[in-house]
Design an enzyme around this catalytic site. Structure first.
Site, PDB file in Angstrom:
ATOM      1  N   HIS A 120       4.904  11.810 -28.009  1.00  0.00           N
ATOM      2  CA  HIS A 120       3.924  12.613 -27.273  1.00  0.00           C
ATOM      3  C   HIS A 120       4.094  14.118 -27.568  1.00  0.00           C
ATOM      4  CE1 HIS A 120       1.334  13.740 -23.933  1.00  0.00           C
ATOM      5  NE2 HIS A 120       2.313  14.468 -23.415  1.00  0.00           N
ATOM      6  N   LYS A 144       1.809  11.632 -10.418  1.00  0.00           N
ATOM      7  CA  LYS A 144       0.949  10.649 -11.091  1.00  0.00           C
ATOM      8  C   LYS A 144       1.783   9.443 -11.503  1.00  0.00           C
ATOM      9  CE  LYS A 144      -2.683  13.591 -13.020  1.00  0.00           C
ATOM     10  NZ  LYS A 144      -3.351  14.016 -14.261  1.00  0.00           N
ATOM     11  N   LYS A 196       5.680  23.416 -13.342  1.00  0.00           N
ATOM     12  CA  LYS A 196       4.852  22.275 -12.919  1.00  0.00           C
ATOM     13  C   LYS A 196       4.696  22.279 -11.400  1.00  0.00           C
ATOM     14  CE  LYS A 196       3.426  17.620 -13.699  1.00  0.00           C
ATOM     15  NZ  LYS A 196       3.432  16.445 -14.521  1.00  0.00           N
ATOM     16  N   ARG A 236       0.806  -1.228   0.000  1.00  0.00           N
ATOM     17  CA  ARG A 236       0.000   0.000   0.000  1.00  0.00           C
ATOM     18  C   ARG A 236       0.845   1.287   0.000  1.00  0.00           C
ATOM     19  NH1 ARG A 236      -2.618  -3.206   3.632  1.00  0.00           N
ATOM     20  NH2 ARG A 236      -4.463  -4.206   2.772  1.00  0.00           N
ATOM     21  N   ARG A 277      -4.692  22.246 -12.081  1.00  0.00           N
ATOM     22  CA  ARG A 277      -3.787  21.320 -12.775  1.00  0.00           C
ATOM     23  C   ARG A 277      -4.180  21.139 -14.240  1.00  0.00           C
ATOM     24  NH1 ARG A 277      -0.657  16.251 -10.255  1.00  0.00           N
ATOM     25  NH2 ARG A 277       0.306  15.606 -12.180  1.00  0.00           N
ATOM     26  N   GLU A 293       6.880  20.056 -24.085  1.00  0.00           N
ATOM     27  CA  GLU A 293       6.264  20.322 -22.776  1.00  0.00           C
ATOM     28  C   GLU A 293       6.896  21.562 -22.127  1.00  0.00           C
ATOM     29  OE1 GLU A 293       3.627  19.007 -21.582  1.00  0.00           O
ATOM     30  OE2 GLU A 293       3.395  17.067 -22.582  1.00  0.00           O
ATOM     31  N   HIS A 338      -3.708  14.297 -27.512  1.00  0.00           N
ATOM     32  CA  HIS A 338      -3.982  12.905 -27.133  1.00  0.00           C
ATOM     33  C   HIS A 338      -4.720  12.158 -28.242  1.00  0.00           C
ATOM     34  CE1 HIS A 338      -3.634  13.660 -22.532  1.00  0.00           C
ATOM     35  NE2 HIS A 338      -2.529  13.138 -23.006  1.00  0.00           N
ATOM     36  N   GLU A 396      -6.112  17.652  -9.299  1.00  0.00           N
ATOM     37  CA  GLU A 396      -6.855  18.130 -10.456  1.00  0.00           C
ATOM     38  C   GLU A 396      -8.335  18.346 -10.160  1.00  0.00           C
ATOM     39  OE1 GLU A 396      -5.432  16.186 -13.919  1.00  0.00           O
ATOM     40  OE2 GLU A 396      -6.779  17.259 -15.258  1.00  0.00           O
ATOM     41  N   ASN A 435      -2.813  20.707 -19.389  1.00  0.00           N
ATOM     42  CA  ASN A 435      -3.370  20.047 -20.578  1.00  0.00           C
ATOM     43  C   ASN A 435      -3.324  20.921 -21.827  1.00  0.00           C
ATOM     44  OD1 ASN A 435      -3.943  17.915 -19.002  1.00  0.00           O
ATOM     45  ND2 ASN A 435      -6.153  18.250 -18.912  1.00  0.00           N
ATOM     46  N   HIS A 465      -3.181  19.342 -25.160  1.00  0.00           N
ATOM     47  CA  HIS A 465      -3.324  17.891 -24.973  1.00  0.00           C
ATOM     48  C   HIS A 465      -4.665  17.335 -25.441  1.00  0.00           C
ATOM     49  CE1 HIS A 465       0.387  18.399 -22.866  1.00  0.00           C
ATOM     50  NE2 HIS A 465       0.455  17.138 -22.498  1.00  0.00           N
TER      51      HIS A 465
HETATM   52  N1  LIG Z   1       3.035  10.662 -14.782  1.00  0.00           N
HETATM   53  C1  LIG Z   1       2.855  11.747 -15.495  1.00  0.00           C
HETATM   54  O1  LIG Z   1       2.404  12.785 -15.014  1.00  0.00           O
HETATM   55  C2  LIG Z   1       3.217  11.717 -16.956  1.00  0.00           C
HETATM   56  C3  LIG Z   1       3.285  12.914 -17.684  1.00  0.00           C
HETATM   57  C4  LIG Z   1       3.678  12.860 -19.007  1.00  0.00           C
HETATM   58  C5  LIG Z   1       3.987  11.643 -19.595  1.00  0.00           C
HETATM   59  N2  LIG Z   1       3.904  10.508 -18.856  1.00  0.00           N
HETATM   60  C6  LIG Z   1       4.252   9.202 -19.440  1.00  0.00           C
HETATM   61  O2  LIG Z   1       5.608   9.247 -19.839  1.00  0.00           O
HETATM   62  C7  LIG Z   1       5.805   8.328 -20.904  1.00  0.00           C
HETATM   63  C8  LIG Z   1       6.627   8.997 -21.966  1.00  0.00           C
HETATM   64  O3  LIG Z   1       7.869   9.339 -21.425  1.00  0.00           O
HETATM   65  P1  LIG Z   1       9.193   9.425 -22.335  1.00  0.00           P
HETATM   66  O4  LIG Z   1       8.932  10.305 -23.505  1.00  0.00           O
HETATM   67  O5  LIG Z   1      10.315   9.747 -21.435  1.00  0.00           O
HETATM   68  O6  LIG Z   1       9.248   7.972 -22.973  1.00  0.00           O
HETATM   69  P2  LIG Z   1       9.999   6.613 -22.660  1.00  0.00           P
HETATM   70  O7  LIG Z   1      10.114   6.308 -21.232  1.00  0.00           O
HETATM   71  O8  LIG Z   1       9.306   5.635 -23.526  1.00  0.00           O
HETATM   72  O9  LIG Z   1      11.471   6.889 -23.208  1.00  0.00           O
HETATM   73  C9  LIG Z   1      11.654   7.158 -24.573  1.00  0.00           C
HETATM   74  C10 LIG Z   1      12.776   6.295 -25.147  1.00  0.00           C
HETATM   75  O10 LIG Z   1      14.031   6.830 -24.738  1.00  0.00           O
HETATM   76  C11 LIG Z   1      14.858   5.790 -24.194  1.00  0.00           C
HETATM   77  N3  LIG Z   1      15.727   6.466 -23.216  1.00  0.00           N
HETATM   78  C12 LIG Z   1      15.364   6.927 -22.008  1.00  0.00           C
HETATM   79  N4  LIG Z   1      16.386   7.588 -21.462  1.00  0.00           N
HETATM   80  C13 LIG Z   1      17.413   7.525 -22.342  1.00  0.00           C
HETATM   81  C14 LIG Z   1      18.733   8.043 -22.342  1.00  0.00           C
HETATM   82  N5  LIG Z   1      19.202   8.797 -21.349  1.00  0.00           N
HETATM   83  N6  LIG Z   1      19.509   7.785 -23.421  1.00  0.00           N
HETATM   84  C15 LIG Z   1      19.034   7.062 -24.461  1.00  0.00           C
HETATM   85  N7  LIG Z   1      17.788   6.558 -24.528  1.00  0.00           N
HETATM   86  C16 LIG Z   1      16.993   6.801 -23.471  1.00  0.00           C
HETATM   87  C17 LIG Z   1      13.875   4.824 -23.613  1.00  0.00           C
HETATM   88  O11 LIG Z   1      14.460   3.539 -23.475  1.00  0.00           O
HETATM   89  C18 LIG Z   1      12.765   4.851 -24.666  1.00  0.00           C
HETATM   90  O12 LIG Z   1      13.076   4.038 -25.754  1.00  0.00           O
HETATM   91  C19 LIG Z   1       4.435   7.874 -21.358  1.00  0.00           C
HETATM   92  O13 LIG Z   1       4.191   6.577 -20.872  1.00  0.00           O
HETATM   93  C20 LIG Z   1       3.493   8.873 -20.685  1.00  0.00           C
HETATM   94  O14 LIG Z   1       2.233   8.312 -20.399  1.00  0.00           O
HETATM   95  C21 LIG Z   1       3.535  10.516 -17.558  1.00  0.00           C
END
Ligand SMILES: NC(=O)c1ccc[n+]([C@@H]2O[C@H](COP(=O)([O-])OP(=O)(O)OC[C@H]3O[C@@H](n4cnc5c(N)ncnc54)[C@H](O)[C@@H]3O)[C@@H](O)[C@H]2O)c1
Length: 362
Positions: free
Chosen positions: A265, A138, A222, A116, A242, A180, A253, A232, A246, A249
């Site tokens: 994204h 999140k 942020k 938990r 919050r 972003e 999305h 939110e 968006n 977005h």
């Molecule tokens: N929790 C939240 O508030 C929130 C907000 C925005 C996005 N997200 C989530 O984040 C994710 C997208 O994040 P992302 O764009 O970082 O994608 P990701 O985690 O898929 O990473 C993108 C790619 O880069 C590679 N990578 C990561 N770090 C690296 C490095 N230092 N050198 C070389 N390669 C590297 C990864 O292996 C992957 O192939 C989605 O799942 C999205 O839903 C969450």
């Protein structure tokens, strides 16, 4: 070293610097076991994290997961739980998530759900994860039925954004993350727009001081938004909580989903921001010049500025189904001026369609 403080339910700091990882050993606290969850291609970074976290009294468990979105599945989540169970993880132990937003989302949810909720430290390695995914509390995974459908709010104990870790990040990922950052520039922070406009190339250079300042400002944005509205609550009148995050977005999305997530994204959000600006011009009196600024700044970062691949009707359907749509009305964050946001609720179908047609013109 820059430190940004989140003053939420469980306040924490984000350390942003080249070499910030050195701070890690001081943050381990009372844990006697640490699990480092990382994507396979970042094994070397994970090894360094394990070296810094481990000691005579702290044992480290390394949990490799698939890279990217393939990690955010119920199966991988369950495999992480099994690894913790086998190692006898207790409530006073610690999870460290190392990687892009996909990995930090998964690792955060492992921490949220194990017994938990146990302590969590995030070590983001992409621009997007530093400025968005790893900050704000999140966490979650995807289901075949949709992205981020299962999750929890679980704030980290600390976030360590070591800018040196960005050195290996492909340029497309850097550009996507900067979408972003520029979002924060459009809705709040004039200085972000200025930094990008005056030197797009050093903005994209992850070793530059300008890039570091952009990251710090986006994290601060942020922090300011989330600290006043972690969960939110619905925006009321001109008080946008919050939901401000968006911007771009609602359509973004929908485009991402229509493209089956083959588009990054940030690329989809870039298009969504241009669309939101056009909508704002028609409905909130945003100037032509401000719309042009959107195209310019998004364009100089090498992000897409026009799109027409998906039929509007299909995107409209996807926007209606987005989990952030409250009830039936479509909601968009809009702008009266740059840095002066206002909500647009239930715009007419005609205006939506016209703005989408405009998005096809370069
Ligand atoms: N929790 C939240 O508030 C929130 C907000 C925005 C996005 N997200 C989530 O984040 C994710 C997208 O994040 P992302 O764009 O970082 O994608 P990701 O985690 O898929 O990473 C993108 C790619 O880069 C590679 N990578 C990561 N770090 C690296 C490095 N230092 N050198 C070389 N390669 C590297 C990864 O292996 C992957 O192939 C989605 O799942 C999205 O839903 C969450």
């Amino acid at each position: 070293m820059s430190t940004v403080r989140f003053t939420t339910e469980h306040p924490y700091s984000v350390e942003i610097d080249s070499g910030a990882l050195d701070k890690l050993s001081a943050l381990i606290g009372d844990a006697s076991r640490v699990a480092v969850i990382y994507p396979d291609p970042l094994a070397e970074v994970a090894l360094e994290v394990a070296r810094l976290a481990g000691s005579a009294t702290v044992s480290v468990l390394s949990v490799g997961v698939p890279e990217g979105e393939a990690a955010k599945t119920p199966e991988i989540l369950a495999s992480c739980w099994s690894a913790l169970a086998a190692a006898g993880f207790t409530r006073s132990d610690l999870i460290i998530g190392v990687g892009g937003g996909a990995t930090t989302d998964l690792a955060g949810f492992v921490a949220a759900s194990w017994l938990r909720g146990v302590s969590f430290i995030s070590v983001p390695t992409t621009v997007l994860a530093m400025v968005d995914a790893s900050v704000g509390g999140k966490t979650g995974i995807d289901l075949p039925e949709g992205k981020n459908l299962v999750g929890a709010f679980h704030e980290p104990n600390a976030v360590i954004a070591d800018l040196n870790l960005l050195a290996t990040l492909p340029e497309r990922e850097v550009r996507s993350g900067l979408a972003e950052v520029i979002k924060a520039g459009f809705v709040r922070d004039d200085r972000i727009r200025e930094l990008i406009a005056t030197s797009p190339s050093s903005s994209l250079d992850v070793t530059s001081a300008r890039h570091a300042e952009l990251i710090r400002r986006a994290v601060q944005f942020k922090a300011d938004v989330v600290s006043s509205d972690l969960r939110e609550a619905t925006s009321v009148g001109d008080r946008i909580g919050r939901e401000l995050l968006n911007y771009g977005h609602t359509l973004g999305h929908a485009i991402e989903a229509w493209e089956h997530y083959r588009m990054r994204h940030g690329e989809a959000v870039a298009l969504g921001m241009i669309f939101a600006a056009q909508l704002s011009r028609r409905l909130l009196g945003l100037s032509d010049e401000a719309v042009a600024t959107h195209r310019e700044l998004i364009g100089v970062l090498g992000l897409p500025t026009s799109y027409q691949r998906a039929p509007f009707g299909e995107l409209r359907g996807l926007m209606g189904r987005d989990k952030k749509t409250r009830g039936r009305a479509l909601r968009f964050v809009g702008l009266r001026n740059l840095s002066d946001p206002a909500m647009i609720v239930a715009p007419s179908e005609r205006v939506l369609e016209e703005c989408y047609a405009e998005l096809g013109r370069d």
